[in-house]
Scaffold this motif. Structure first.
Motif, mmCIF file in Angstrom:
data_model
loop_
_atom_site.group_PDB
_atom_site.id
_atom_site.type_symbol
_atom_site.label_atom_id
_atom_site.label_comp_id
_atom_site.label_asym_id
_atom_site.label_seq_id
_atom_site.Cartn_x
_atom_site.Cartn_y
_atom_site.Cartn_z
ATOM 1 N N VAL A 1 59.855 -38.168 64.165
ATOM 2 C CA VAL A 1 60.738 -37.378 65.038
ATOM 3 C C VAL A 1 62.157 -37.507 64.508
ATOM 4 O O VAL A 1 62.619 -38.612 64.241
ATOM 5 N N ARG A 2 62.832 -36.368 64.323
ATOM 6 C CA ARG A 2 64.219 -36.414 63.828
ATOM 7 C C ARG A 2 65.018 -35.243 64.392
ATOM 8 O O ARG A 2 64.439 -34.315 64.971
ATOM 9 N N SER A 3 66.347 -35.309 64.202
ATOM 10 C CA SER A 3 67.166 -34.171 64.630
ATOM 11 C C SER A 3 67.032 -33.083 63.566
ATOM 12 O O SER A 3 66.748 -33.378 62.398
ATOM 13 N N GLY A 4 67.211 -31.847 63.970
ATOM 14 C CA GLY A 4 67.091 -30.740 63.016
ATOM 15 C C GLY A 4 68.133 -29.677 63.299
ATOM 16 O O GLY A 4 68.834 -29.722 64.315
ATOM 17 N N THR A 5 68.237 -28.720 62.386
ATOM 18 C CA THR A 5 69.168 -27.606 62.566
ATOM 19 C C THR A 5 68.373 -26.366 63.025
ATOM 20 O O THR A 5 67.145 -26.329 62.887
ATOM 21 N N PHE A 6 69.094 -25.374 63.510
ATOM 22 C CA PHE A 6 68.438 -24.118 63.909
ATOM 23 C C PHE A 6 67.748 -23.471 62.705
ATOM 24 O O PHE A 6 66.664 -22.923 62.816
ATOM 25 N N GLN A 7 68.424 -23.547 61.545
ATOM 26 C CA GLN A 7 67.850 -22.939 60.327
ATOM 27 C C GLN A 7 66.539 -23.617 59.943
ATOM 28 O O GLN A 7 65.578 -22.945 59.573
ATOM 29 N N GLU A 8 66.499 -24.951 60.054
ATOM 30 C CA GLU A 8 65.249 -25.679 59.763
ATOM 31 C C GLU A 8 64.169 -25.284 60.769
ATOM 32 O O GLU A 8 63.003 -25.109 60.404
ATOM 33 N N ALA A 9 64.580 -25.134 62.023
ATOM 34 C CA ALA A 9 63.608 -24.767 63.068
ATOM 35 C C ALA A 9 62.949 -23.424 62.737
ATOM 36 O O ALA A 9 61.743 -23.248 62.898
ATOM 37 N N GLY A 10 63.763 -22.491 62.223
ATOM 38 C CA GLY A 10 63.254 -21.160 61.896
ATOM 39 C C GLY A 10 62.216 -21.153 60.792
ATOM 40 O O GLY A 10 61.528 -20.156 60.578
ATOM 41 N N GLU B 1 70.826 -14.730 83.761
ATOM 42 C CA GLU B 1 72.127 -14.434 83.133
ATOM 43 C C GLU B 1 72.516 -15.544 82.157
ATOM 44 O O GLU B 1 72.838 -15.297 80.995
ATOM 45 N N ARG B 2 72.460 -16.804 82.624
ATOM 46 C CA ARG B 2 72.834 -17.951 81.785
ATOM 47 C C ARG B 2 71.849 -18.125 80.626
ATOM 48 O O ARG B 2 72.242 -18.327 79.479
ATOM 49 N N ASN B 3 70.575 -17.997 80.925
ATOM 50 C CA ASN B 3 69.588 -18.321 79.884
ATOM 51 C C ASN B 3 69.385 -17.199 78.869
ATOM 52 O O ASN B 3 68.968 -17.456 77.735
ATOM 53 N N TYR B 4 69.734 -15.969 79.254
ATOM 54 C CA TYR B 4 69.689 -14.878 78.273
ATOM 55 C C TYR B 4 70.709 -15.157 77.158
ATOM 56 O O TYR B 4 70.407 -15.018 75.971
ATOM 57 N N LYS B 5 71.930 -15.560 77.565
ATOM 58 C CA LYS B 5 72.998 -15.810 76.573
ATOM 59 C C LYS B 5 72.581 -16.936 75.626
ATOM 60 O O LYS B 5 72.765 -16.848 74.411
ATOM 61 N N ILE B 6 72.013 -17.985 76.191
ATOM 62 C CA ILE B 6 71.581 -19.140 75.375
ATOM 63 C C ILE B 6 70.479 -18.698 74.410
ATOM 64 O O ILE B 6 70.504 -18.993 73.209
ATOM 65 N N LEU B 7 69.528 -17.928 74.930
ATOM 66 C CA LEU B 7 68.391 -17.488 74.102
ATOM 67 C C LEU B 7 68.853 -16.599 72.947
ATOM 68 O O LEU B 7 68.404 -16.763 71.799
ATOM 69 N N ASP B 8 69.761 -15.681 73.246
ATOM 70 C CA ASP B 8 70.288 -14.763 72.241
ATOM 71 C C ASP B 8 70.888 -15.573 71.074
ATOM 72 O O ASP B 8 70.641 -15.301 69.901
ATOM 73 N N ASN B 9 71.638 -16.605 71.455
ATOM 74 C CA ASN B 9 72.255 -17.491 70.476
ATOM 75 C C ASN B 9 71.222 -18.270 69.657
ATOM 76 O O ASN B 9 71.324 -18.364 68.432
ATOM 77 N N VAL B 10 70.233 -18.796 70.365
ATOM 78 C CA VAL B 10 69.189 -19.613 69.721
ATOM 79 C C VAL B 10 68.403 -18.774 68.712
ATOM 80 O O VAL B 10 68.196 -19.178 67.563
ATOM 81 N N ILE B 11 67.987 -17.588 69.118
ATOM 82 C CA ILE B 11 67.179 -16.734 68.229
ATOM 83 C C ILE B 11 68.008 -16.319 67.010
ATOM 84 O O ILE B 11 67.552 -16.415 65.872
ATOM 85 N N GLY B 12 69.247 -15.907 67.264
ATOM 86 C CA GLY B 12 70.134 -15.490 66.166
ATOM 87 C C GLY B 12 70.347 -16.628 65.174
ATOM 88 O O GLY B 12 70.352 -16.404 63.952
ATOM 89 N N SER B 13 70.489 -17.855 65.669
ATOM 90 C CA SER B 13 70.763 -18.999 64.783
ATOM 91 C C SER B 13 69.540 -19.428 63.978
ATOM 92 O O SER B 13 69.692 -20.122 62.972
ATOM 93 N N MET B 14 68.356 -19.070 64.423
ATOM 94 C CA MET B 14 67.140 -19.488 63.682
ATOM 95 C C MET B 14 66.752 -18.506 62.585
ATOM 96 O O MET B 14 65.971 -18.829 61.699
ATOM 97 N N LYS B 15 67.296 -17.274 62.637
ATOM 98 C CA LYS B 15 66.884 -16.240 61.665
ATOM 99 C C LYS B 15 67.396 -16.562 60.267
ATOM 100 O O LYS B 15 68.477 -17.151 60.159
ATOM 101 N N PRO B 16 66.731 -16.210 59.173
ATOM 102 C CA PRO B 16 65.462 -15.489 59.142
ATOM 103 C C PRO B 16 64.291 -16.435 59.425
ATOM 104 O O PRO B 16 64.322 -17.610 59.064
ATOM 105 N N PHE B 17 63.267 -15.902 60.100
ATOM 106 C CA PHE B 17 62.117 -16.721 60.479
ATOM 107 C C PHE B 17 61.078 -16.816 59.367
ATOM 108 O O PHE B 17 60.882 -15.859 58.607
ATOM 109 N N ASN B 18 60.405 -17.966 59.319
ATOM 110 C CA ASN B 18 59.144 -18.067 58.589
ATOM 111 C C ASN B 18 58.252 -16.955 59.183
ATOM 112 O O ASN B 18 58.057 -16.927 60.405
#
Ligand SMILES: NC(=O)C1=CN([C@@H]2O[C@H](COP(=O)(O)OP(=O)(O)OC[C@H]3O[C@@H](n4cnc5c(N)ncnc54)[C@H](O)[C@@H]3O)[C@@H](O)[C@H]2O)C=CC1
Ligand SMILES: CC(=O)C(=O)O
Length: 303
Positions: free
Chosen positions: A60-69, A93-110
């Motif tokens: 178990v380790r910390s990771g980046t959004f790019q690694e997650a993708g 309202e709150r979780n849409y903004k967070i999700l938008d950010n999370v998905i954008g930060s993980m792209k491009p996806f495997n």
């Protein structure tokens, strides 16, 4: 996929950490990456989980959004949680903004990645993720009413006096207030559930309310729910990694209702292999239609 898969968990709060712990003990992934905007939260959880390393072969380790993708499976728990009395849809309202950010930060996806949504409102966020990610729908789904169905089985098992595993019943539709119990199709040992005298005596509306309100009760008592969903997600990850093809009620796009909510699906290493068309009574179908139109109207604002 297979043993040795890499799993990322986005959001290292109570739910994310509990899922990480359950997966750690399960020993079927080579690596679990925890990703959060709060680096102290991740560091604390990774250090705490490392004390359980002697029980597991998983790192178990910390990771980046790019690694997650680039992982095999990403579990998305990042988001606000309900305050006492608050509904899941009030988080949109709150979780849409967070999700938008999370998905954008993980792209491009495997391209073969599987995204498993947990943050609430899980059905709406799953539909939004299907659109934002551009991935095939079979690879993007939510934990849906798997947890509610587990709560239902626990209740019915105690009423009939059999193991929970002997109960074949589903809570379907929204993982939220409009969820419905598919009483008409449930069975135990090949016998329709509704033929059991103990079940005939039950007030079904009271049971349905008890199951739908269980999360509210836990949140009122301890502020959050996390062990039940951790159990569910670890089973789902195992099912994907080992291509077990269990049937689970998950948040998926249902063409007939033109929305994402829970129906039983076959889950394997490519994601949702097939949606099972369960037979429902007219009353149950009507309730699902009402649930679908409420969910659709929320989704429309964000798509
Ligand atoms: N689907 C289900 O059955 C269940 C869903 N949930 C949902 O799971 C979500 C998380 O709940 P908890 O873990 O209890 O909340 P929490 O507040 O303990 O943790 C949320 C975490 O998300 C992180 N976060 C916020 N924005 C982020 C971003 N942009 N990127 C990465 N991380 C971010 C926060 O820093 C925090 O560590 C809630 O929406 C809750 O309603 C909770 C239980 C069951
Ligand atoms: C919080 C939530 O969605 C649950 O425990 O069902």
């Amino acid at each position: 996929m297979g043993r040795g898969s890499r799993v990322s968990i986005i959001g290292a709060g109570s739910v994310g950490a509990s899922i990480a712990f359950a997966l750690h003990l399960q020993k079927i992934s080579s690596e679990i990456l925890l990703v959060d905007i709060n680096p102290e939260a991740v560091e604390g959880q990774v250090l705490d989980l490392s004390d359980a390393n002697f029980t597991s072969s998983t790192q178990v380790r910390s990771g980046t959004f790019q690694e997650a993708g680039q992982c095999d499976i990403v579990v998305i728990t990042a988001g606000a949680k309900q305050k006492s009395g608050e509904t899941r849809v009030e988080l949109i309202e709150r979780n849409y903004k967070i999700l938008d950010n999370v998905i954008g930060s993980m792209k491009p996806f495997n391209p073969n990645i599987i995204l498993l949504l947990v943050a609430n409102p899980v059905d709406v966020l799953t539909r939004i993720t299907q659109k934002l990610s551009g991935l095939p729908e079979k690879q993007v789904f939510g934990s849906g009413t798997f947890l509610d169905s587990a709560r239902l089985k626990l209740k019915l098992a105690s009423v009939i006096g059999v193991s929970e595993n002997a109960i074949h019943s589903y809570d379907l539709g929204e993982h939220g207030d409009s969820q419905i119990i598919a009483w008409s199709s449930a069975h135990v040992g090949g016998k329709p559930l509704l033929d059991f005298p103990e079940i005939q005596k039950l007030d079904k509306e009271v049971v349905a309310k008890e199951i739908a309100n269980k999360a509210y009760k836990i949140i009122e008592l301890k502020g959050a729910t996390y062990f039940g969903i951790a159990g569910c997600v670890s089973m789902l990850v195992q099912c994907i990694v080992l291509n077990q093809r269990h049937i689970r009620p998950l948040s998926v796009y249902i063409k007939e209702y033109d929305c994402v909510f829970s129906m039983p699906v076959v889950l394997g290493s490519n994601g949702v292999e097939r949606i099972i068309e369960i037979s429902l009574s007219e009353k149950e179908k009507n309730k699902l239609r009402r649930s679908a139109s409420a969910l659709k109207s929320i989704c429309t604002k964000y798509l």
